[in-house]
Motif scaffolding. Structure first.
Motif, PDB file in Angstrom:
ATOM      1  N   CYS A   1     -20.252   2.788   3.273  1.00 32.71           N
ATOM      2  CA  CYS A   1     -20.624   4.597   3.292  1.00 32.71           C
ATOM      3  C   CYS A   1     -19.063   5.353   3.198  1.00 32.71           C
ATOM      4  N   TRP A   2     -18.609   6.031   2.754  1.00 27.04           N
ATOM      5  CA  TRP A   2     -17.320   6.768   2.439  1.00 27.04           C
ATOM      6  C   TRP A   2     -17.467   7.733   2.807  1.00 27.04           C
ATOM      7  N   THR A   3     -15.931   8.418   2.765  1.00 37.32           N
ATOM      8  CA  THR A   3     -16.488   9.823   3.654  1.00 37.32           C
ATOM      9  C   THR A   3     -14.928  10.137   3.339  1.00 37.32           C
ATOM     10  N   ASP A   4     -14.899  11.468   2.406  1.00 36.87           N
ATOM     11  CA  ASP A   4     -13.941  12.854   2.622  1.00 36.87           C
ATOM     12  C   ASP A   4     -14.205  13.857   4.188  1.00 36.87           C
ATOM     13  N   SER A   5     -13.102  14.505   4.099  1.00 35.59           N
ATOM     14  CA  SER A   5     -13.350  15.551   4.989  1.00 35.59           C
ATOM     15  C   SER A   5     -12.163  17.078   4.048  1.00 35.59           C
ATOM     16  N   ALA A   6     -12.190  17.811   4.683  1.00 30.54           N
ATOM     17  CA  ALA A   6     -11.330  19.021   4.368  1.00 30.54           C
ATOM     18  C   ALA A   6     -11.713  20.413   5.295  1.00 30.54           C
ATOM     19  N   GLN A   7     -10.257  21.057   5.556  1.00 30.39           N
ATOM     20  CA  GLN A   7     -10.565  22.092   6.644  1.00 30.39           C
ATOM     21  C   GLN A   7     -10.176  22.883   5.373  1.00 30.39           C
ATOM     22  N   ILE A   8     -11.156  24.127   5.661  1.00 31.46           N
ATOM     23  CA  ILE A   8     -11.295  25.125   5.524  1.00 31.46           C
ATOM     24  C   ILE A   8     -11.201  26.403   5.871  1.00 31.46           C
ATOM     25  N   VAL A   9     -10.374  28.151   5.851  1.00 36.70           N
ATOM     26  CA  VAL A   9     -10.454  29.304   6.153  1.00 36.70           C
ATOM     27  C   VAL A   9     -11.379  30.360   5.378  1.00 36.70           C
ATOM     28  N   VAL A  10     -12.154  30.423   6.652  1.00 38.05           N
ATOM     29  CA  VAL A  10     -13.691  31.438   5.740  1.00 38.05           C
ATOM     30  C   VAL A  10     -12.725  32.436   6.018  1.00 38.05           C
ATOM     31  N   THR A  11     -12.434  33.757   5.457  1.00 42.29           N
ATOM     32  CA  THR A  11     -12.237  35.074   5.897  1.00 42.29           C
ATOM     33  C   THR A  11     -13.294  36.333   5.828  1.00 42.29           C
ATOM     34  N   LEU A  12     -13.632  36.839   6.790  1.00 42.90           N
ATOM     35  CA  LEU A  12     -14.081  38.215   6.439  1.00 42.90           C
ATOM     36  C   LEU A  12     -13.580  39.310   5.779  1.00 42.90           C
TER      37      LEU A  12
ATOM     38  N   ASN B   1     -15.472  34.910   0.954  1.00 39.95           N
ATOM     39  CA  ASN B   1     -16.329  34.564   1.707  1.00 39.95           C
ATOM     40  C   ASN B   1     -17.361  34.102   2.278  1.00 39.95           C
ATOM     41  N   GLY B   2     -17.185  33.622   2.966  1.00 40.52           N
ATOM     42  CA  GLY B   2     -18.929  32.508   3.912  1.00 40.52           C
ATOM     43  C   GLY B   2     -20.057  32.477   3.505  1.00 40.52           C
ATOM     44  N   ASN B   3     -20.414  33.089   2.037  1.00 46.14           N
ATOM     45  CA  ASN B   3     -21.859  33.277   2.248  1.00 46.14           C
ATOM     46  C   ASN B   3     -22.347  32.228   1.224  1.00 46.14           C
ATOM     47  N   ALA B   4     -20.506  32.381  -0.031  1.00 44.23           N
ATOM     48  CA  ALA B   4     -21.291  31.146  -1.154  1.00 44.23           C
ATOM     49  C   ALA B   4     -20.496  30.682  -1.691  1.00 44.23           C
ATOM     50  N   VAL B   5     -19.394  29.463  -0.791  1.00 49.39           N
ATOM     51  CA  VAL B   5     -18.490  28.600  -1.023  1.00 49.39           C
ATOM     52  C   VAL B   5     -19.147  27.540  -1.958  1.00 49.39           C
ATOM     53  N   SER B   6     -18.325  27.421  -2.920  1.00 48.72           N
ATOM     54  CA  SER B   6     -18.046  26.479  -4.329  1.00 48.72           C
ATOM     55  C   SER B   6     -17.300  25.323  -3.672  1.00 48.72           C
ATOM     56  N   VAL B   7     -18.295  24.109  -3.879  1.00 44.91           N
ATOM     57  CA  VAL B   7     -18.155  22.895  -3.271  1.00 44.91           C
ATOM     58  C   VAL B   7     -18.634  21.916  -4.045  1.00 44.91           C
ATOM     59  N   SER B   8     -18.467  20.571  -4.522  1.00 47.66           N
ATOM     60  CA  SER B   8     -18.509  19.727  -5.123  1.00 47.66           C
ATOM     61  C   SER B   8     -17.571  18.637  -4.151  1.00 47.66           C
ATOM     62  N   VAL B   9     -18.242  17.374  -4.799  1.00 46.24           N
ATOM     63  CA  VAL B   9     -17.835  16.196  -4.680  1.00 46.24           C
ATOM     64  C   VAL B   9     -17.881  15.036  -6.121  1.00 46.24           C
ATOM     65  N   THR B  10     -17.193  14.480  -5.267  1.00 49.60           N
ATOM     66  CA  THR B  10     -16.936  13.067  -7.142  1.00 49.60           C
ATOM     67  C   THR B  10     -17.238  12.197  -5.908  1.00 49.60           C
ATOM     68  N   VAL B  11     -17.669  11.288  -6.541  1.00 48.46           N
ATOM     69  CA  VAL B  11     -16.974   9.925  -5.802  1.00 48.46           C
ATOM     70  C   VAL B  11     -16.741   8.622  -6.869  1.00 48.46           C
ATOM     71  N   ASP B  12     -15.436   7.886  -7.001  1.00 50.68           N
ATOM     72  CA  ASP B  12     -14.984   7.126  -7.307  1.00 50.68           C
ATOM     73  C   ASP B  12     -15.664   5.252  -7.352  1.00 50.68           C
ATOM     74  N   ASN B  13     -16.409   5.331  -8.467  1.00 46.33           N
ATOM     75  CA  ASN B  13     -17.465   4.274  -8.092  1.00 46.33           C
ATOM     76  C   ASN B  13     -18.628   4.251  -8.873  1.00 46.33           C
ATOM     77  N   PRO B  14     -19.088   2.983  -9.736  1.00 44.75           N
ATOM     78  CA  PRO B  14     -19.221   3.249 -11.463  1.00 44.75           C
ATOM     79  C   PRO B  14     -21.029   2.920 -10.573  1.00 44.75           C
ATOM     80  N   MET B  15     -21.946   3.622 -11.442  1.00 49.94           N
ATOM     81  CA  MET B  15     -23.318   4.277 -11.302  1.00 49.94           C
ATOM     82  C   MET B  15     -24.664   3.076 -12.190  1.00 49.94           C
ATOM     83  N   THR B  16     -24.120   1.065 -11.337  1.00 51.86           N
ATOM     84  CA  THR B  16     -25.049   0.405 -12.229  1.00 51.86           C
ATOM     85  C   THR B  16     -26.429   0.576 -11.987  1.00 51.86           C
TER      86      THR B  16
END
Lengths: 150, 106, 250
Positions: free
Chosen positions: A132-143, A60-75
């Motif tokens: 600036c760094w980026t990543d992308s993903a393709q997703i199929v949303v069923t109905l 369902n496209g109403n609530a798709v769980s998504v997370s982003v992690t960046v491989d970089n220090p946090m100093t």
């Protein structure tokens, strides 16, 4: 075969599982590019460091769980300053802009987003050095079938 | 629902990176839908959420209509000292709500 | 001979039980994960509110639920696994929502809560959550029999513009795809449930109405006794499955 339901947006489901979503208003490549440019400015967008975690298929496209992690220090000297999510085929390209800093300890962010149709989702991380760094993903949303009227 | 659901560990070690989760009750009306009579439903979303830790901002999220109803946000913060995490969010009407969660750092 | 039949019947029951699947098992991994994490499951917004209401004094009697029932995890644990039940004082089978509203009108002297109001959903999900992981075991005694039979008839009868019965999907074709989704077995283990389609929590009545609308059949008003009959039949049919309120479903 019979059509099992009709949706006000004229959304037809052919038997056999083929889905014919009528796509509503969509962000154009131009508005998408403009939204990204607003974040990135003139900095080149490099692939890497960012990991966009998105299921390949959403039931369902109403609530798709998504997370982003960046491989970089946090100093103080070197950290992720912000994380941005964009959805290419949503009515509006912006999903969320997150501001972080060294106090985060880890460059991670998760939420649930709406996706109006199958599409590409883009994550961008902006670092303290301005890169600036980026990543992308393709997703199929069923109905779903048998939906309730609004 | 009056209160959000906030998940902050009650106790943490100094310097530990802890997971924070918040779930707020809100329809996040996108402004893209129409009602049964065909009239557009006005946009009504939470557009900003800020988290401070003992009054220092540690997280900020600008939200758009593409965030799901009853928004869920999860992020990390370093447990620096005993105190309070305060969440402040603003909706399209300019209404500001807050909620807090204590954390004990040893 | 009798022993043979008993063994055969038990074997049959075992197969039927082994095939019995909660709606959870038809959910995607992501939807299951959303349900399993209490800090991420949006249904817990209502459970939390239900706890507040449980302890709040209301009505002319100035009583809270807790004033009579005490701690919910003792007093109403198991209730969601055995409801609907025949209530002698009502002279009918009633569901949890109706029990809550009877408590309100009779003991709290408060107004009943409207169907699908956040407060009724909150109390129902708070009560339901106390039975989480318990096996569904609804009793069909002589007093509940006619309601059960009515529910069975409703489940099995063809209705609506496409002349379809509940049973044709959920008994005969579960596991197959309907549009992009698998057809579940229609076991109401987790109500009130947070449905992604609704973008909110809703009652079993709302779910049944949703199915009827999807079937292009007429959905009776929320107050209709037919919903209780269907609820009773479905809960009896779901015997042995675990309560997972508040569930998350597509």
């Amino acid at each position: 075969m019979t059509r099992l339901y009709r949706r006000r947006d004229v959304l037809a489901t052919a038997a056999g599982g083929a889905l014919l979503p009528l796509v509503p208003a969509q962000a154009t490549p131009d508005t998408m590019a403009a939204a990204i440019k607003e974040v990135v400015g003139t900095a080149p967008l490099k692939p890497g460091k960012v990991k966009l975690d998105l299921p390949p298929l959403a039931e369902n496209g109403n609530a798709v769980s998504v997370s982003v992690t960046v491989d970089n220090p946090m100093t103080e000297a070197n950290h992720v300053r912000s994380i941005h999510l964009f959805a290419e085929s949503n009515p509006l390209p912006n999903v969320v802009h997150v501001t972080l800093g060294p106090r985060a300890g880890r460059a991670f962010f998760a939420t649930r987003m709406r996706l109006s149709t199958s599409q590409k989702v883009i994550a961008i991380a902006k670092l303290s050095d301005g890169t600036c760094w980026t990543d992308s993903a393709q997703i199929v949303v069923t109905l779903a079938a048998c939906i309730e009227d609004l | 629902m009056a209160r959000p659901l906030i998940n902050v560990p009650a106790k943490a070690k100094k310097g530990e990176v802890v997971d924070i989760k918040i779930l707020i009750s809100h329809p996040m009306e996108s402004g893209q839908r129409r009602d049964n009579s065909g009239q557009p439903i006005a946009r009504d979303i939470i557009n900003l959420l800020v988290c401070t830790y003992n009054d220092t901002e540690v997280f900020r999220a600008e939200l758009f209509p593409a965030i799901a109803a009853n928004p869920f946000l999860s992020f990390c913060t370093v447990a620096t000292e005993t105190g309070t995490l305060k969440f402040t969010w603003t909706d399209d009407h300019g209404t500001v709500d807050t909620a807090t969660a204590p954390i004990e750092v040893t | 001979m009798i022993r043979f039949f008993v063994v055969a019947l038990l074997a049959f029951a075992a197969v039927a039980t082994a095939q019995k699947k909660s709606g959870y098992e038809f959910s995607s991994r992501e939807t299951q994960a959303m349900q399993d994490d209490d800090a991420a499951n949006p249904g817990f917004l209502w459970v939390q509110q239900g706890e507040t209401l449980w302890n709040r004094r209301d009505g002319a009697a100035g009583k809270s639920c807790a004033d009579c029932h005490g701690e919910a995890n003792n007093s109403v644990r198991g209730v969601a696994a055995r409801y609907p039940v025949f209530a002698p004082e009502a002279g009918a089978v009633i569901d949890i929502e109706q029990r809550i509203n009877r408590c309100r009108t009779e003991h709290q002297q408060a107004k009943p809560l409207a169907y699908e109001s956040d407060d009724l959903l909150a109390l129902t999900s708070f009560v339901g959550k106390q039975s989480r992981a318990m096996s569904i075991d609804v009793a069909i005694d002589a007093r509940a029999r006619s309601t059960f039979e009515r529910g069975k008839t409703l489940f099995e009868q063809r209705q609506g513009q496409i002349n379809l019965s509940c049973s044709q999907c959920h008994d005969d074709n579960w596991g197959k795809q309907l549009a992009g989704s698998p057809i579940p077995q229609a076991h109401p283990t987790g109500y009130p449930a947070y449905r992604l389609e609704w973008q909110t929590l809703g009652s079993l009545r709302r779910r049944l109405r949703n199915c009827l609308i999807g079937m292009r059949a007429e959905a009776p008003p929320y107050e209709s006794a037919d919903y209780v009959a269907l609820e009773l039949f479905l809960m009896a049919r779901a015997k042995g499955l675990a309560i997972d309120t508040p569930s998350v479903r597509r």
